[in-house]
Design a protein around this motif. Structure first.
Motif, short mmCIF file in Angstrom:
data_model
loop_
_atom_site.label_atom_id
_atom_site.label_comp_id
_atom_site.label_asym_id
_atom_site.label_seq_id
_atom_site.Cartn_x
_atom_site.Cartn_y
_atom_site.Cartn_z
N ILE A 299 0.87 -1.17 0.00
CA ILE A 299 0.00 0.00 0.00
C ILE A 299 0.90 1.23 0.00
O ILE A 299 1.73 1.40 0.90
CB ILE A 299 -0.90 0.08 1.24
N THR A 300 0.75 2.06 -0.99
CA THR A 300 1.44 3.34 -1.04
C THR A 300 0.43 4.43 -0.70
O THR A 300 -0.63 4.51 -1.34
CB THR A 300 2.03 3.61 -2.44
N SER A 301 0.74 5.23 0.31
CA SER A 301 -0.14 6.33 0.70
C SER A 301 0.66 7.62 0.78
O SER A 301 1.62 7.73 1.53
CB SER A 301 -0.81 6.06 2.05
N SER A 302 0.25 8.63 -0.01
CA SER A 302 0.95 9.91 -0.09
C SER A 302 0.09 10.83 -0.96
O SER A 302 -0.43 10.38 -1.99
CB SER A 302 2.32 9.69 -0.73
N GLY A 303 -0.10 12.11 -0.62
CA GLY A 303 0.36 12.75 0.56
C GLY A 303 -0.82 13.12 1.46
O GLY A 303 -1.97 13.29 1.03
#
Length: 370
Positions: A299-303
């Motif tokens: 899971i990539t979470s940004s910003g």
């Protein structure tokens, strides 16, 4: 001197309220059927800007919130006019005194949410920074003070590195949070003079046998951590691990290191592992399926308040490992929801917008991660 003491007191007061914890033994929690718990995380927070997302994060009443990097920006805007490395400390002070962040910390204390962190380049001190950064020891000191960590307990010395492990109990399960440091030891990026080779950055693969992301000491430490017992493992890397096609920072810029990481995860036999990452100012869920290991999810979470926006060219970015067709380009945070039922445990991998609404989700049976 008095002004410095005032800010130090303000930071201590705010942070002590949220139970920011160093590595500690997990608390004992009795398990009952149909139990659930949430672990939240996010990255890329512009400390000078509005931060309405904290309200939605607080509403989760998570067992933990993980800062996955770029927790403050120390090398942009007015901070460029300030002295280095003191501007790093100033950035943390500015975050600590923010009203919305302060409200989150107060809520975190009441709900028992622990706060954990690693860093990325902008809070480390310089965009795309690695082992060459000359102020890494001072930066570590500011990081340690803000997150109330003993410098001697993280990294490989009191002066270098912030990697560490923490444990919590969530829904009756032992959750291991492995927080990597992808900055202090990382070799230099390679760029082609012709930026069009990999637009817009010109970053190309560094295949030098000596090039590293983690450094040998951290590699050995990670191998040991993966042998420790846990039901769920969250491996936090500030930069993306699985996606390989974009031209920004990622593990795939060091192909040997990425392959080494994947091989280690396989050979360790570590069960229940999910990758968490940030950095990109967008969110997505990726999956790598191989024949000799369970599927790896990231899971990539940004910003948190700095997403690229839906009109960004990143809307067309290719990621052949992305589970959904489109990435998320609005402000967001990630959650791993642990759902324990008599039928089995499920990890709901979620991306939420600044109102807390789930905009993407992948439900993964924990039994499939072994």
């Amino acid at each position: 001197m008095l002004r410095t003491s005032f800010f130090a007191l303000a930071i201590t007061t705010l942070l002590s309220a949220c139970s920011i914890q160093p590595v500690s033994a997990p608390a004992q929690v009795n398990y009952s059927p149909n139990q659930s718990a949430v672990i939240s995380f996010g990255s890329c927070l512009r400390q000078w800007a509005d931060q309405p997302i904290w309200q939605a994060i607080a509403a989760q009443q998570s067992e933990a919130f993980i800062f996955a990097g770029d927790n403050v920006y120390t090398d942009v805007g007015p901070y460029l006019k300030q002295r280095v490395p003191q501007r790093i400390q100033q950035a943390y002070r500015d975050l600590a005194l923010g009203v919305e962040f302060g409200v989150f910390l107060d809520s975190a204390e009441k709900s028992g949410t622990g706060v954990y962190a690693t860093w990325d380049d902008h809070d480390y001190g310089v965009n795309d920074g690695g082992e060459e950064y000359p102020f890494k020891s001072q930066s570590k000191q500011y990081f340690s003070e803000f997150f109330q960590l003993n410098p001697a307990d993280i990294g490989d010395s009191a002066q270098t590195g912030v990697y560490h492990t923490a444990y919590i109990k969530a829904a009756g399960l032992r959750v291991q949070m492995i927080l990597l440091d992808t900055r202090s030891y990382r070799s230099a990026l390679l760029r082609d003079d012709d930026r069009s080779v990999c637009a817009p950055t010109g970053i190309v693969a560094n295949n030098n046998e000596q090039a590293t992301v983690l450094g040998e000491a951290q590699w050995q430490w990670l191998a040991g951590e993966l042998q420790k017992p846990a039901d769920v493992r969250l491996l936090v890397s500030s930069i993306q691990v699985l996606p390989s096609e974009h031209c920004f920072e990622k593990w795939a810029n060091f192909p040997r290191e990425r392959e080494r990481l994947l091989a280690l995860l396989k050979s360790s036999g570590a069960n229940g592992l999910i990758l968490l990452s940030g950095d990109r100012h967008l969110a997505e869920i990726s999956r790598l399926q191989t024949n000799d290991m369970y599927p790896l999810y990231e899971i990539t979470s940004s910003g948190l308040n700095s997403a690229l926006g839906e009109q960004s060219p990143a809307a067309q970015e290719v990621n052949s490992l992305r589970i959904r067709k489109h990435n998320i380009l609005v402000d967001n945070f990630g959650t791993v929801k642990i759902e324990r039922k008599s039928s089995g445990t499920v990890l709901a991998l979620q991306i939420r917008d600044k109102q807390g609404k789930v905009v993407q989700q992948e439900r993964v049976p924990l039994a499939a991660l072994k």
